[in-house]
Motif scaffolding. Structure first.
Motif, PDB file in Angstrom:
ATOM      1  N   ALA A 130       0.927  -1.099   0.090  1.00 50.16           N
ATOM      2  CA  ALA A 130       0.073   0.091   0.210  1.00 50.16           C
ATOM      3  C   ALA A 130       0.738   1.320   0.099  1.00 50.16           C
ATOM      4  CB  ALA A 130      -0.816  -0.062   1.100  1.00 50.16           C
ATOM      5  N   ASP A 131       1.935   1.104   0.836  1.00 48.88           N
ATOM      6  CA  ASP A 131       2.715   2.418   0.766  1.00 48.88           C
ATOM      7  C   ASP A 131       3.526   2.650  -0.597  1.00 48.88           C
ATOM      8  OD1 ASP A 131       2.414   2.795   3.712  1.00 48.88           O
ATOM      9  OD2 ASP A 131       3.773   1.249   3.993  1.00 48.88           O
ATOM     10  N   ILE A 132       3.743   1.494  -1.350  1.00 50.06           N
ATOM     11  CA  ILE A 132       4.408   1.613  -2.660  1.00 50.06           C
ATOM     12  C   ILE A 132       3.369   2.256  -3.467  1.00 50.06           C
ATOM     13  CG2 ILE A 132       5.427   0.320  -4.427  1.00 50.06           C
ATOM     14  CD1 ILE A 132       6.208  -1.715  -2.402  1.00 50.06           C
ATOM     15  N   GLU A 133       2.331   1.840  -3.418  1.00 48.33           N
ATOM     16  CA  GLU A 133       1.128   2.244  -4.542  1.00 48.33           C
ATOM     17  C   GLU A 133       0.998   3.941  -4.090  1.00 48.33           C
ATOM     18  OE1 GLU A 133      -0.100   1.218  -7.183  1.00 48.33           O
ATOM     19  OE2 GLU A 133       1.348  -0.600  -6.927  1.00 48.33           O
ATOM     20  N   SER A 134       1.040   4.446  -2.965  1.00 45.37           N
ATOM     21  CA  SER A 134       0.871   5.617  -2.451  1.00 45.37           C
ATOM     22  C   SER A 134       1.947   6.480  -2.850  1.00 45.37           C
ATOM     23  CB  SER A 134       0.772   5.811  -0.819  1.00 45.37           C
ATOM     24  OG  SER A 134       0.267   7.197  -0.727  1.00 45.37           O
ATOM     25  N   ALA A 135       3.169   5.897  -2.756  1.00 39.16           N
ATOM     26  CA  ALA A 135       4.396   6.579  -3.293  1.00 39.16           C
ATOM     27  C   ALA A 135       4.179   6.701  -4.929  1.00 39.16           C
ATOM     28  CB  ALA A 135       5.713   5.961  -3.039  1.00 39.16           C
ATOM     29  N   LYS A 136       3.783   5.820  -5.563  1.00 41.45           N
ATOM     30  CA  LYS A 136       3.642   5.708  -6.810  1.00 41.45           C
ATOM     31  C   LYS A 136       2.903   6.843  -7.445  1.00 41.45           C
ATOM     32  CE  LYS A 136       4.387   1.335  -8.594  1.00 41.45           C
ATOM     33  NZ  LYS A 136       3.819   0.288  -9.111  1.00 41.45           N
ATOM     34  N   THR A 137       1.844   6.971  -6.731  1.00 41.13           N
ATOM     35  CA  THR A 137       0.614   8.027  -6.941  1.00 41.13           C
ATOM     36  C   THR A 137       1.256   9.401  -6.712  1.00 41.13           C
ATOM     37  OG1 THR A 137      -1.039   6.694  -6.365  1.00 41.13           O
ATOM     38  CG2 THR A 137      -1.553   8.900  -6.479  1.00 41.13           C
ATOM     39  N   GLN A 176       3.416  10.472  -9.517  1.00 39.98           N
ATOM     40  CA  GLN A 176       3.054  10.571 -10.837  1.00 39.98           C
ATOM     41  C   GLN A 176       2.248  11.892 -10.544  1.00 39.98           C
ATOM     42  OE1 GLN A 176       0.486   7.088 -10.845  1.00 39.98           O
ATOM     43  NE2 GLN A 176       1.805   6.227 -12.191  1.00 39.98           N
ATOM     44  N   LYS A 177       1.937  12.304  -9.688  1.00 40.02           N
ATOM     45  CA  LYS A 177       1.292  13.807  -9.410  1.00 40.02           C
ATOM     46  C   LYS A 177       2.269  14.671  -9.288  1.00 40.02           C
ATOM     47  CE  LYS A 177      -2.861  12.581  -6.553  1.00 40.02           C
ATOM     48  NZ  LYS A 177      -3.478  12.539  -5.061  1.00 40.02           N
ATOM     49  N   ALA A 178       3.402  14.275  -9.033  1.00 42.11           N
ATOM     50  CA  ALA A 178       4.575  15.406  -8.915  1.00 42.11           C
ATOM     51  C   ALA A 178       5.116  15.489 -10.370  1.00 42.11           C
ATOM     52  CB  ALA A 178       5.509  15.151  -8.015  1.00 42.11           C
ATOM     53  N   GLY A 179       4.978  14.527 -11.231  1.00 39.42           N
ATOM     54  CA  GLY A 179       5.559  14.583 -12.459  1.00 39.42           C
ATOM     55  C   GLY A 179       6.861  13.923 -12.717  1.00 39.42           C
ATOM     56  N   TYR A 180       7.174  13.161 -11.663  1.00 41.71           N
ATOM     57  CA  TYR A 180       8.445  12.154 -11.763  1.00 41.71           C
ATOM     58  C   TYR A 180       8.389  11.071 -12.268  1.00 41.71           C
ATOM     59  CZ  TYR A 180      10.164  15.580  -7.992  1.00 41.71           C
ATOM     60  OH  TYR A 180      10.572  16.675  -7.305  1.00 41.71           O
ATOM     61  N   ILE A 181       7.085  10.469 -12.343  1.00 40.54           N
ATOM     62  CA  ILE A 181       7.089   9.096 -13.314  1.00 40.54           C
ATOM     63  C   ILE A 181       5.772   9.322 -13.947  1.00 40.54           C
ATOM     64  CG2 ILE A 181       8.426   7.698 -11.606  1.00 40.54           C
ATOM     65  CD1 ILE A 181       5.757   6.762 -10.648  1.00 40.54           C
ATOM     66  N   LYS A 182       5.570   8.575 -15.292  1.00 47.98           N
ATOM     67  CA  LYS A 182       4.439   8.759 -15.988  1.00 47.98           C
ATOM     68  C   LYS A 182       3.545   7.626 -15.391  1.00 47.98           C
ATOM     69  CE  LYS A 182       6.589  10.553 -19.691  1.00 47.98           C
ATOM     70  NZ  LYS A 182       6.953  10.557 -21.340  1.00 47.98           N
TER      71      LYS A 182
END
Length: 57
Positions: A41-48, A51-57
């Motif tokens: 869950a922490d990994i998914e939250s970090a991914k989100t 993505q919001k910050a524009g670091y990953i797509k």
């Protein structure tokens, strides 16, 4: 969560492999997999967040 676990969660969110993280952190790929499972869950939250910050797509 320890600082090392936090860094591993972040690396997993960026899409690094267990082997890449294990080599960088000086632990085994099995230990990385345990963190991947225990902190899914922490990994998914970090991914989100990344993505919001524009670091990953």
């Amino acid at each position: 969560m320890t600082q090392q676990e936090f860094e591993i969660v972040k690396a997993l969110a960026y899409g690094e492999t267990n082997d890449q993280i294990a080599a960088a952190e000086g632990i085994t790929a099995d230990e990385v997999q345990k963190i991947r499972t225990d902190h899914a869950a922490d990994i998914e939250s970090a991914k989100t967040d990344l993505q919001k910050a524009g670091y990953i797509k």
